[in-house]
Scaffold this motif. Structure first.
Motif, PDB file in Angstrom:
ATOM      1  N   LYS A  41       9.578   6.454  23.108  1.00 46.51           N
ATOM      2  CA  LYS A  41       8.723   5.276  23.093  1.00 46.51           C
ATOM      3  C   LYS A  41       8.290   4.882  21.675  1.00 46.51           C
ATOM      4  N   VAL A  42       8.892   5.488  20.676  1.00 43.83           N
ATOM      5  CA  VAL A  42       8.610   5.137  19.280  1.00 43.83           C
ATOM      6  C   VAL A  42       9.926   4.707  18.630  1.00 43.83           C
ATOM      7  N   HIS A  43       9.919   3.525  18.013  1.00 44.02           N
ATOM      8  CA  HIS A  43      11.164   2.902  17.571  1.00 44.02           C
ATOM      9  C   HIS A  43      11.102   2.542  16.086  1.00 44.02           C
ATOM     10  N   PRO A  44      12.206   2.678  15.395  1.00 46.51           N
ATOM     11  CA  PRO A  44      12.240   2.277  13.987  1.00 46.51           C
ATOM     12  C   PRO A  44      12.182   0.764  13.837  1.00 46.51           C
ATOM     13  N   VAL A  45      11.550   0.351  12.781  1.00 52.87           N
ATOM     14  CA  VAL A  45      11.503  -1.057  12.405  1.00 52.87           C
ATOM     15  C   VAL A  45      12.592  -1.303  11.370  1.00 52.87           C
ATOM     16  N   VAL A  46      13.427  -2.278  11.622  1.00 54.89           N
ATOM     17  CA  VAL A  46      14.473  -2.651  10.671  1.00 54.89           C
ATOM     18  C   VAL A  46      14.214  -4.080  10.230  1.00 54.89           C
ATOM     19  N   HIS A  47      14.066  -4.254   8.931  1.00 52.18           N
ATOM     20  CA  HIS A  47      13.728  -5.577   8.413  1.00 52.18           C
ATOM     21  C   HIS A  47      14.421  -5.776   7.076  1.00 52.18           C
ATOM     22  N   ASP A  48      15.072  -6.898   6.912  1.00 54.69           N
ATOM     23  CA  ASP A  48      15.726  -7.236   5.655  1.00 54.69           C
ATOM     24  C   ASP A  48      15.399  -8.695   5.348  1.00 54.69           C
ATOM     25  N   GLY A  49      14.234  -8.913   4.758  1.00 57.20           N
ATOM     26  CA  GLY A  49      13.772 -10.273   4.507  1.00 57.20           C
ATOM     27  C   GLY A  49      13.947 -10.680   3.065  1.00 57.20           C
ATOM     28  N   LEU A 106       4.100 -10.793   6.788  1.00 60.11           N
ATOM     29  CA  LEU A 106       3.612 -10.759   8.172  1.00 60.11           C
ATOM     30  C   LEU A 106       4.734 -10.456   9.150  1.00 60.11           C
ATOM     31  N   ALA A 107       5.912 -11.012   8.915  1.00 60.90           N
ATOM     32  CA  ALA A 107       7.034 -10.744   9.815  1.00 60.90           C
ATOM     33  C   ALA A 107       7.292  -9.241   9.916  1.00 60.90           C
ATOM     34  N   LEU A 108       7.196  -8.540   8.790  1.00 61.90           N
ATOM     35  CA  LEU A 108       7.401  -7.094   8.800  1.00 61.90           C
ATOM     36  C   LEU A 108       6.188  -6.362   9.366  1.00 61.90           C
ATOM     37  N   ALA A 109       4.991  -6.775   8.985  1.00 58.90           N
ATOM     38  CA  ALA A 109       3.788  -6.124   9.500  1.00 58.90           C
ATOM     39  C   ALA A 109       3.699  -6.233  11.019  1.00 58.90           C
ATOM     40  N   TYR A 110       4.047  -7.407  11.568  1.00 62.55           N
ATOM     41  CA  TYR A 110       4.046  -7.560  13.027  1.00 62.55           C
ATOM     42  C   TYR A 110       4.974  -6.531  13.681  1.00 62.55           C
ATOM     43  N   LYS A 111       6.105  -6.291  13.076  1.00 58.12           N
ATOM     44  CA  LYS A 111       7.046  -5.322  13.658  1.00 58.12           C
ATOM     45  C   LYS A 111       6.438  -3.930  13.707  1.00 58.12           C
ATOM     46  N   PHE A 112       5.712  -3.552  12.645  1.00 55.81           N
ATOM     47  CA  PHE A 112       5.059  -2.250  12.657  1.00 55.81           C
ATOM     48  C   PHE A 112       3.940  -2.203  13.698  1.00 55.81           C
ATOM     49  N   TRP A 113       3.059  -3.194  13.678  1.00 54.95           N
ATOM     50  CA  TRP A 113       1.894  -3.175  14.569  1.00 54.95           C
ATOM     51  C   TRP A 113       2.276  -3.348  16.040  1.00 54.95           C
ATOM     52  N   GLU A 114       3.208  -4.248  16.305  1.00 55.64           N
ATOM     53  CA  GLU A 114       3.472  -4.629  17.693  1.00 55.64           C
ATOM     54  C   GLU A 114       4.709  -3.955  18.287  1.00 55.64           C
ATOM     55  N   ASN A 128       0.329  -9.982  -2.369  1.00 59.85           N
ATOM     56  CA  ASN A 128       1.131  -9.529  -3.502  1.00 59.85           C
ATOM     57  C   ASN A 128       0.722  -8.153  -4.024  1.00 59.85           C
ATOM     58  N   ALA A 129      -0.476  -7.682  -3.638  1.00 64.47           N
ATOM     59  CA  ALA A 129      -0.975  -6.408  -4.143  1.00 64.47           C
ATOM     60  C   ALA A 129      -0.713  -5.248  -3.191  1.00 64.47           C
ATOM     61  N   HIS A 130       0.003  -5.494  -2.092  1.00 63.99           N
ATOM     62  CA  HIS A 130       0.212  -4.463  -1.069  1.00 63.99           C
ATOM     63  C   HIS A 130       1.671  -4.431  -0.637  1.00 63.99           C
ATOM     64  N   GLN A 131       2.021  -3.335   0.031  1.00 72.63           N
ATOM     65  CA  GLN A 131       3.299  -3.197   0.710  1.00 72.63           C
ATOM     66  C   GLN A 131       3.046  -3.162   2.222  1.00 72.63           C
ATOM     67  N   PRO A 132       3.823  -3.887   3.009  1.00 72.77           N
ATOM     68  CA  PRO A 132       3.552  -3.930   4.454  1.00 72.77           C
ATOM     69  C   PRO A 132       3.508  -2.554   5.110  1.00 72.77           C
ATOM     70  N   TYR A 133       4.350  -1.646   4.683  1.00 81.31           N
ATOM     71  CA  TYR A 133       4.438  -0.330   5.336  1.00 81.31           C
ATOM     72  C   TYR A 133       3.129   0.435   5.234  1.00 81.31           C
ATOM     73  N   THR A 134       2.588   0.549   4.049  1.00 80.29           N
ATOM     74  CA  THR A 134       1.337   1.286   3.881  1.00 80.29           C
ATOM     75  C   THR A 134       0.130   0.458   4.311  1.00 80.29           C
ATOM     76  N   PHE A 135       0.186  -0.864   4.083  1.00 79.77           N
ATOM     77  CA  PHE A 135      -0.933  -1.717   4.489  1.00 79.77           C
ATOM     78  C   PHE A 135      -1.102  -1.695   6.003  1.00 79.77           C
ATOM     79  N   ALA A 136       0.014  -1.702   6.750  1.00 80.05           N
ATOM     80  CA  ALA A 136      -0.073  -1.650   8.213  1.00 80.05           C
ATOM     81  C   ALA A 136      -0.804  -0.391   8.659  1.00 80.05           C
ATOM     82  N   ARG A 137      -0.562   0.725   7.975  1.00 78.24           N
ATOM     83  CA  ARG A 137      -1.269   1.953   8.334  1.00 78.24           C
ATOM     84  C   ARG A 137      -2.760   1.852   8.013  1.00 78.24           C
ATOM     85  N   ASP A 138      -3.112   1.277   6.867  1.00 77.01           N
ATOM     86  CA  ASP A 138      -4.524   1.109   6.519  1.00 77.01           C
ATOM     87  C   ASP A 138      -5.267   0.326   7.601  1.00 77.01           C
TER      88      ASP A 138
END
Length: 452
Positions: free
Chosen positions: A197-205, A167-175, A110-120
């Motif tokens: 070889k670099v693709h956008p992540v699209v997520h609407d959860g 996690l569903a969104l973080a997996y998309k960024f990482w994997e 709850n204290a993070h956003q997947p986009y920036t947390f994935a980069r950390d």
């Protein structure tokens, strides 16, 4: 016997003064008041790597404990996980003085956003050469929710729903965002990264949305090793689907066995294998060359412990202000919104009065304590592994760094002689050291389904 398995051991710590065994910071040999210095952490890291620990697992809480006595006076006086600093900022320093030690780091969804947390995570996994794990926490104190601008904690099960979406969104960024081979760093052609070889992540959860590429190139593990500590019904489901390292609370090896079988069944129900997870129990070890010396050391520790500090910590875990009860007045637990498994465990263990709770927290915590000479300690740890069907331990600190120094010098050689503890590190990432199957998530893990 050739079928004996190695024990996995993490040092259990927190970026604060008082972690699990409350009051022990006052012991004259304890150094935990130096938690805000880098030398404190780099010295610990070097000690743990010398002892061939799997890693250091650093707990964290976003918020503070204000349930007991309906305030923070005792929490502040006894330094009950307050003040507390960010565990993630310690890793670069510890990674720089070690080569193999893993880092299990707690972050509250709850204290993070997947986009920036994935980069950390990707950044630290790169800097440590693949030694990062994430302990996924959904939060359990209202004070933290209030600090984040909310009225209080969301409903227990809905916090897991949010974690699923995170996690569903973080997996998309990482994997899924960057393919293998995307980075070629070709100076002659002036091409660092191949755009196709670099693709956008699209997520609407239900909780998170994104339409962006991952900001970091793939790290050695891509997804960190995923730790989790939930054994409520909803927590079991979450652990079975996502968890790789699961922490359980159990008072006996037999109770650990019951919990372990439920967790492995949950993994199978999610399409995974029973051995896709490693199960850990929290334990305190007081070891000395002889039993008499160990008991003397334990008695010395008890003289500095704060049972009331342990009770205040437990109050936050259950959401019950135990200070409102007389010593022998029956406690009404109810169905709280904090840690449901903590409430269930207290009821099952008959901890129904404040007197019984204080007796349970004699060493400042409710963790299992093993006291003895190296042979007695090894016997007890082996029984937990074999009867409890677990894989290892989160070894709590009682006095820092004495607890881990004693374990390394006395318990580790005995366990090695029995073939239950590694004698050297294997090469590779934290995930490979734990499972022996390479750096990335196995194909049957939901995160692996996001790979291209």
């Amino acid at each position: 016997m050739t079928d004996k398995k190695y024990m996995h051991v993490n040092a259990f710590n927190m970026n604060c003064v008082g972690h699990i065994h409350h009051g022990l910071w006052t012991h004259p040999r304890d150094q935990s008041t130096q938690y805000h210095t880098l030398k404190y952490w780099t010295d610990i890291a070097k000690l743990l790597e010398k002892g061939l620990f799997d890693g250091i697992f650093i707990a964290d809480v976003v918020g503070y404990y204000d349930v007991y006595q309906r305030g923070v006076d005792l929490t502040l006086r006894e330094a009950i996980q307050l003040p507390v600093n960010n565990p993630w900022l310690l890793v670069s320093a510890m990674a720089a003085v070690t080569e193999h030690l893993g880092f299990g780091l707690t972050a509250t969804v709850n204290a993070h956003q997947p986009y920036t947390f994935a980069r950390d995570v990707s950044t630290l996994d790169q800097l440590s050469n693949g030694r990062i794990g994430w302990n996924i926490v959904t939060g359990y104190v209202d004070s933290g929710a209030r600090g984040l601008g909310q009225d209080g904690l969301a409903d227990h099960d809905s916090r897991y729903d949010r974690a699923d979406d995170f996690l569903a969104l973080a997996y998309k960024f990482w994997e899924g965002s960057w393919e293998d081979g995307a980075v070629i760093a070709d100076k002659a052609r002036r091409i660092h990264t191949l755009p196709d070889k670099v693709h956008p992540v699209v997520h609407d959860g239900p909780f998170y949305r994104a339409n962006a590429i991952h900001m970091s190139a793939p790290s050695p593990q891509r997804t960190p090793v995923l730790f989790q500590a939930g054994t409520s019904q909803r927590g079991l489901q979450f652990a079975g689907q996502h968890g790789e390292g699961i922490f359980i609370g159990a008072r006996t090896p037999e109770a650990a066995r019951d919990a372990s079988r439920k967790l492995r069944a949950a993994a199978v129900a999610a399409g995974r294998r029973p051995d896709d997870i490693k199960i850990y129990v929290g334990a305190a070890v007081v070891v000395a060359p002889t039993q008499a010396e160990a008991e003397e050391k334990y008695a010395d520790y008890l003289a500095y412990a704060s049972a009331e500090g342990g009770l205040a910590h437990f109050a936050a875990s259950t959401g019950v202000d135990f200070a409102q009860y007389d010593l022998d007045e029956p406690i009404v637990y109810g169905q709280g919104n904090a840690i449901q498994s903590a409430v269930q465990a207290a009821q099952q263990q008959g901890l129904t009065t404040r007197r019984k709770l204080l007796e349970q927290f004699s060493l400042g915590s409710r963790y299992n304590t093993i006291v003895g000479d190296p042979q007695q300690v090894a016997d007890a740890l082996e029984r937990w592994i074999d009867v409890g069907e677990i894989d290892g331990f989160n070894l709590t600190r009682i006095v820092v760094p004495e607890t881990w120094e004693d374990f390394v010098s006395l318990a580790v050689p005995e366990l090695q002689n029995r073939g239950r503890y590694r004698t050297r590190y294997e090469e590779g990432s934290l995930r490979h050291k734990l499972f022996g199957r390479g750096d990335g998530l196995p194909a049957n893990h939901p995160g692996a389904q996001q790979r291209r």
